[in-house]
Enzyme design. Structure first.
Site, mmCIF file in Angstrom:
data_model
loop_
_atom_site.group_PDB
_atom_site.id
_atom_site.type_symbol
_atom_site.label_atom_id
_atom_site.label_comp_id
_atom_site.label_asym_id
_atom_site.label_seq_id
_atom_site.Cartn_x
_atom_site.Cartn_y
_atom_site.Cartn_z
ATOM 1 N N SER A 1 16.916 -14.971 21.912
ATOM 2 C CA SER A 1 17.053 -15.618 23.218
ATOM 3 C C SER A 1 15.642 -15.861 23.755
ATOM 4 O O SER A 1 14.681 -15.251 23.287
ATOM 5 C CB SER A 1 17.794 -14.708 24.176
ATOM 6 O OG SER A 1 16.963 -13.612 24.502
ATOM 7 N N LYS A 2 15.535 -16.749 24.748
ATOM 8 C CA LYS A 2 14.223 -17.073 25.311
ATOM 9 C C LYS A 2 13.513 -15.794 25.774
ATOM 10 O O LYS A 2 12.329 -15.611 25.540
ATOM 11 C CB LYS A 2 14.375 -18.028 26.500
ATOM 12 C CG LYS A 2 14.281 -19.505 26.135
ATOM 13 C CD LYS A 2 12.918 -20.064 26.549
ATOM 14 C CE LYS A 2 12.730 -21.544 26.315
ATOM 15 N NZ LYS A 2 12.881 -22.023 24.980
ATOM 16 N N SER A 3 14.263 -14.882 26.404
ATOM 17 C CA SER A 3 13.584 -13.705 26.946
ATOM 18 C C SER A 3 13.164 -12.741 25.835
ATOM 19 O O SER A 3 12.088 -12.165 25.881
ATOM 20 C CB SER A 3 14.459 -13.008 27.983
ATOM 21 O OG SER A 3 15.707 -12.743 27.416
ATOM 22 N N SER B 1 10.095 -14.037 24.064
ATOM 23 C CA SER B 1 8.829 -14.001 24.788
ATOM 24 C C SER B 1 8.311 -12.579 24.996
ATOM 25 O O SER B 1 7.358 -12.362 25.719
ATOM 26 C CB SER B 1 8.964 -14.743 26.123
ATOM 27 O OG SER B 1 9.992 -14.145 26.857
#
Ligand code: GLU
Length: 309
Positions: A239-241, A244
């Site tokens: 997922s994006k989170s 990152s």
């Protein structure tokens, strides 16, 4: 026929020049380390240069101090630019020059449409539908009907996109006055003489736009290689989170080994590495570009057709 003077000058061998171009929207994470390490390996393997460019053009999305932390992290991983680091925030004059040329040639136009205006057409601009003019128009590239762009990606194979249908006239300067990534990346890749763009497959669907823009500006098109995306431990796209989550520059070997494995390379080659410099040396000796696998088409944008030959 007499020989032309220009025929007598041997064309300068264009040396491979790659780059890593992070946006300072957070700390260096597994995805950006993969792009940095992958682009560095391909450049070094080809006996070429590798440059770092900070794409700090979007102050609202920028995280204070992130650019310097990214550079410090790259250094800790042993990935050091062969030339001075270029900061896009200092290069507005180059983007303005390119924009002025496109406007003067009628290839770009001011657009007063709002997001609401465009919502009805799913955000795809084909003609202006603005109900009122705004003091701060965006500037878009005119994308003629039938602009179907195909290119051969060194890793993903043949890729095709109908830019007119699927993207539409795209923004070069935003209504808030900031430069769009697409314009700046094209201007800088050309200005820095980049021959090979190596980056994550999440940017695959930007490439047809960038090639269109290169053609409109009369700039050369570099070769492209889009690396697979970083996956979670379960093999699924992060997922994006999760993606990152920063990598730890205080303990560089595990993150470099994970990126190496994601690049399809044999883990055993790095097993005995004693530090980042030693790891990079071993990596370069063992690196096999052909082992990098294409991304699963489901990982990449559905807008693109990846054509199997
Ligand atoms: N700055 C872009 C990013 O961090 C990458 C640009 C590129 O490699 O073309 O997503």
């Amino acid at each position: 026929m007499p020989e032309q003077a220009s025929d007598l000058i041997a064309p300068k061998a264009t040396r491979y020049r790659g780059r890593f171009a992070p946006s300072p929207t957070g700390d260096l994470h597994a995805g950006s380390l993969l792009a940095a390490f992958g682009s560095w390996l391909l450049a070094r393997h080809a006996g070429g240069e590798w440059l770092v460019r900070i794409e700090d053009l979007d102050p609202p999305r920028e995280v204070a101090g992130a650019a310097h932390r990214q550079l410090a992290a790259l250094e800790a991983f042993g990935l050091i630019s062969d030339g001075p680091v270029v900061w896009q925030s200092t290069r507005s004059h180059l983007y303005q020059e390119a924009l002025d040329r496109l406007l003067a040639e009628g290839l770009a136009f001011e657009c007063h449409c709002s997001r609401t205006d465009l919502a009805a057409v799913h955000g795809i601009h084909r003609s202006c539908v603005a109900r009122s003019s705004r003091p701060d128009p965006a500037v878009r590239l005119r994308v003629p009907d039938g602009s179907v762009l195909a290119f051969d990606d060194a890793i993903q194979g043949r890729v095709e996109q109908d830019v007119a249908q699927e993207v539409g006239d795209f923004v070069l300067r935003r209504a808030d006055g900031f430069w769009a990534y697409q314009l700046a990346v094209v201007v800088d890749d050309a200005a820095q003489g980049i021959t090979d763009v190596v980056r994550g497959a999440d940017l695959l669907d930007s490439t047809p736009r960038q090639i269109l823009l290169q053609r409109a500006l009369g700039l050369p098109t570099p070769r492209y290689a889009h690396l697979p995306l970083v996956l979670g431990p379960d093999g699924r796209k992060l997922s994006k989170s999760d993606a990152s989550q920063p990598v730890d520059p205080g303990d560089p070997l595990p993150a470099l080994r994970a990126a190496w494995a994601r690049l399809g390379q044999a883990p055993s080659a790095l097993a005995d590495a004693t530090g980042p410099a030693d790891l990079l040396e071993r990596a370069l000796r063992a690196f096999d570009p052909a082992a990098i696998r294409a991304a699963d088409p489901h990982e990449t944008s559905s807008l693109l057709r990846m054509i199997a030959d």
